[in-house]
Write a protein that holds these residues in place. Structure first.
Motif, PDB file in Angstrom:
ATOM      1  N   THR A 243       0.788  -1.137  -0.057  1.00 31.99           N
ATOM      2  CA  THR A 243      -0.012   0.044   0.109  1.00 31.99           C
ATOM      3  C   THR A 243       0.976   1.302  -0.005  1.00 31.99           C
ATOM      4  O   THR A 243       0.047   2.262  -0.267  1.00 31.99           O
ATOM      5  CB  THR A 243      -1.048  -0.037   1.299  1.00 31.99           C
ATOM      6  OG1 THR A 243      -0.183  -0.168   2.298  1.00 31.99           O
ATOM      7  CG2 THR A 243      -2.074  -1.150   1.187  1.00 31.99           C
TER       8      THR A 243
ATOM      9  N   LEU B  66       0.650   3.409  -3.118  1.00 38.45           N
ATOM     10  CA  LEU B  66      -0.963   3.866  -3.495  1.00 38.45           C
ATOM     11  C   LEU B  66      -1.002   5.350  -2.825  1.00 38.45           C
ATOM     12  O   LEU B  66      -0.534   5.463  -1.697  1.00 38.45           O
ATOM     13  CB  LEU B  66      -1.990   2.989  -2.726  1.00 38.45           C
ATOM     14  CG  LEU B  66      -1.850   1.564  -3.180  1.00 38.45           C
ATOM     15  CD1 LEU B  66      -3.133   0.773  -2.275  1.00 38.45           C
ATOM     16  CD2 LEU B  66      -2.331   1.431  -4.765  1.00 38.45           C
TER      17      LEU B  66
ATOM     18  N   LEU C 283      -4.744   5.712 -11.225  1.00 39.03           N
ATOM     19  CA  LEU C 283      -3.657   5.063 -10.464  1.00 39.03           C
ATOM     20  C   LEU C 283      -2.466   5.050 -11.104  1.00 39.03           C
ATOM     21  O   LEU C 283      -1.234   4.988 -10.549  1.00 39.03           O
ATOM     22  CB  LEU C 283      -4.095   3.883  -9.531  1.00 39.03           C
ATOM     23  CG  LEU C 283      -5.012   3.944  -8.817  1.00 39.03           C
ATOM     24  CD1 LEU C 283      -5.761   2.690  -8.169  1.00 39.03           C
ATOM     25  CD2 LEU C 283      -4.367   4.866  -7.433  1.00 39.03           C
TER      26      LEU C 283
ATOM     27  N   CYS D  46       1.115   6.700  -8.562  1.00 39.78           N
ATOM     28  CA  CYS D  46       1.645   5.650  -7.847  1.00 39.78           C
ATOM     29  C   CYS D  46       3.101   6.054  -7.889  1.00 39.78           C
ATOM     30  O   CYS D  46       3.857   4.917  -7.467  1.00 39.78           O
ATOM     31  CB  CYS D  46       1.157   4.335  -7.964  1.00 39.78           C
ATOM     32  SG  CYS D  46      -0.360   3.912  -7.790  1.00 39.78           S
TER      33      CYS D  46
ATOM     34  N   PHE E 144      -2.861  -4.439  -8.638  1.00 48.72           N
ATOM     35  CA  PHE E 144      -4.296  -4.077  -8.520  1.00 48.72           C
ATOM     36  C   PHE E 144      -5.027  -5.012  -8.071  1.00 48.72           C
ATOM     37  O   PHE E 144      -5.842  -5.042  -6.874  1.00 48.72           O
ATOM     38  CB  PHE E 144      -4.877  -3.126  -9.393  1.00 48.72           C
ATOM     39  CG  PHE E 144      -4.214  -1.890  -9.953  1.00 48.72           C
ATOM     40  CD1 PHE E 144      -3.611  -1.026  -8.720  1.00 48.72           C
ATOM     41  CD2 PHE E 144      -4.162  -1.317 -11.007  1.00 48.72           C
ATOM     42  CE1 PHE E 144      -2.925   0.219  -9.087  1.00 48.72           C
ATOM     43  CE2 PHE E 144      -3.599  -0.071 -11.357  1.00 48.72           C
ATOM     44  CZ  PHE E 144      -2.782   0.721 -10.479  1.00 48.72           C
TER      45      PHE E 144
END
Length: 541
Positions: free
Chosen positions: A301, A304, A329, A333, A380
């Motif tokens: 994570t 993210l 994303l 990221c 993902f």
């Protein structure tokens, strides 16, 4: 019949070469132990002993002390500390990078239980406070083979205080401080922070400074996995020094390194280390630590952005259903392990993934090929499958160059740590730790960096992994082979270690450490774990 006379000492290690942890040259001596303490270090010792162990041609050292361990994650599923104790590690400093499983709010219980199950713990999460967790680990359930000294995690404090997002108000800081004080009253060394992932990265400098201020009343330590180790490394180091400096704290900069090919200026690491050295010259008690391999673990994570995670992992998993969210994303990221944005997914292996265990141990190109996807969608999908357990997904990355690792290991301001956790060759832990970091990370310092590459002398490597750490964390009476010290000892077979390839994962426990003693009791004898749990909780002095 007269009663039998007790032997003068419990046991003697006979004829070994002693590297005592002070950095002074090795010498041949016998080491005698009685009632958990070293009572003699001298040649030709003739004391009557309950047990005599011939260690001629072997090397006696203080038990290694890992300054940066995450074995609090796995200790409940591996109280025998199988992988680390067999490397001669007798003490681990745990609770690092802001991530501890106490204190817990009611909402944190299920995620903690699910995460701990990935590390082999199948029991209930009955604790809420930090002291209660210490009771579960150290006073109930059979104890531990190794000694443990604990930090409490800032992220855990934040979550227990039920804070989300940036800008904790005065009430939120008071709640965090209350939890911190409870941990410090239970003997915690201090507070650790992890500022690249989880809710820790939402904390402002003012928040961290305000919470850390409570440490000053306890002479506690502030340890930090800092906010950035690439293009903004120096800003992150300055923030760390400011938080410690404003509060007059002792400070430990966790694994101060620079990830390869992620945008750091060419001389950024040297300048960062120079700033630490300057602060030490000015009076701040600050040190750093380093890891043994070019590889390291990380939380998935961490890649993210905050906008995805702001409402929690379950909501983030639902958002990952949306193709437009995924498209956004891909461009948002670029953080934490920034090399993936250059397409270097081959540097990343999925290490721990409770929802998709069949993919553990595979690189993301391998996962993508198996699933007929590209690497981003594979990434993902793994996170989406994890759902509420998203924070439990861990990666193993090829992060640093060998040259950078060697330079940091040799630097005088760096203790030697591993940044892993104790594992075992069976059960859930075995499936999730298929890397030498967990099984030979500590012996790698001796086998590779001392005996093969010559990064350090044996005496200096032992000092940086024993007395330097004991002094750093005020673990009094540990880290040295000397009269009066706690008898935490390891016996090394240097010839066996020199012949090993500690870069290779074998699936077996480390060889080359035939005997390990914790608090005066044999835990490993002739290479076999005896099942002894002689470890102690080491509260702040």
């Amino acid at each position: 019949m007269p009663a039998a006379t007790a032997p003068a000492v419990d046991f003697v290690l006979l004829g070994g070469k002693v590297v005592d942890g002070s950095g002074t040259p090795a010498r041949v001596a016998d080491v005698a132990v009685k009632d958990g303490r070293v009572v003699a270090v001298e040649s030709g010792l003739r004391a009557e002993a309950g047990q005599r162990i011939d260690v001629t041609e072997l090397t006696v050292v203080p038990g290694f002390i890992d300054p940066h361990s995450h074995s609090d994650w796995s200790v409940l599923g591996n109280r025998d500390a199988q992988s680390t104790i067999r490397q001669g590690v007798t003490t681990e400093v745990v609770g690092n990078c802001g991530v501890t499983y106490a204190p817990l709010s009611a909402a944190g219980v299920d995620p903690a239980r699910n995460a701990l199950s990935a590390y082999g713990y199948d029991g209930k999460v009955t604790w809420r406070g930090f002291a209660e967790l210490l009771d579960v680990v150290h006073r109930h359930g059979g104890g531990t083979s190794q000694n443990l000294a604990w930090f409490v995690g800032h992220t855990a404090l934040r979550d227990a205080a039920e804070l989300r997002g940036t800008g904790a108000d005065a009430g939120g800081i008071r709640r965090m401080v209350r939890h911190l004080e409870e941990a410090m009253d239970a003997g915690a060394l201090g507070m650790s922070s992890g500022l690249e992932y989880g809710s820790g990265r939402d904390a402002t400098t003012d928040e961290l400074t305000g919470v850390a201020a409570a440490l000053a009343r306890y002479d506690g330590i502030y340890a930090s996995h800092i906010r950035n180790r690439d293009a903004h490394l120096l800003d992150a180091v300055d923030e760390f020094l400011a938080i410690a400096g404003r509060n007059g704290l002792r400070a430990q900069l966790s694994h101060l390194n620079v990830r390869h090919d992620t945008g750091a200026l060419p001389d950024a690491w040297h300048e960062a280390v120079g700033r630490l050295a300057a602060e030490r010259e000015a009076g701040m008690d600050v040190l750093a630590d380093m890891t043994p391999y070019p590889h390291g673990i990380g939380l998935a994570t961490g890649l993210l952005p905050g906008w995805l995670l702001g409402d929690g992992p379950a909501h983030a998993a639902r958002l990952l259903d949306d193709a437009e969210v995924r498209a956004r994303l891909r461009g948002d990221c670029d953080r934490y392990w920034r090399f993936v944005h250059k397409g270097q997914w081959d540097r990343v292996v999925l290490a721990t993934s409770p929802a998709t265990p069949e993919l553990e141990g595979l690189s993301f190109p391998q996962i993508a090929e198996r699933r007929g996807q590209d690497c981003w969608d594979a990434f993902f999908d793994v996170l989406q499958a994890a759902g509420t357990d998203m924070q439990a997904v861990q990666l193993m990355g090829r992060l640093f160059t060998p040259e950078h690792v060697a330079e940091a290991i040799a630097h005088p301001l760096f203790c030697l740590g591993v940044d892993g956790f104790t594992s075992r060759t069976d059960g859930p832990l075995a499936e999730r730790t298929r890397h030498p970091l967990f099984f030979t990370g500590h012996t790698h310092y001796i086998a590779h960096h001392v005996l093969q590459a010559g990064t350090l002398t044996l005496e200096e490597a032992v000092r940086k992994g024993t007395s330097m750490v004991a002094d750093r964390f005020a673990l009094h009476g540990r880290g040295r082979v000397q009269v009066g010290a706690h008898a935490d000892l390891a016996v090394l077979d240097l010839a066996a270690l020199a012949a090993q390839d500690t870069f290779a994962f074998t699936g077996r426990y480390a060889a080359g450490v035939p005997h390990v003693i914790v608090n005066g009791r044999l835990v490993v004898h002739d290479g076999q774990h005896l099942g002894t749990r002689a470890g102690q909780y080491l509260p702040r002095s």
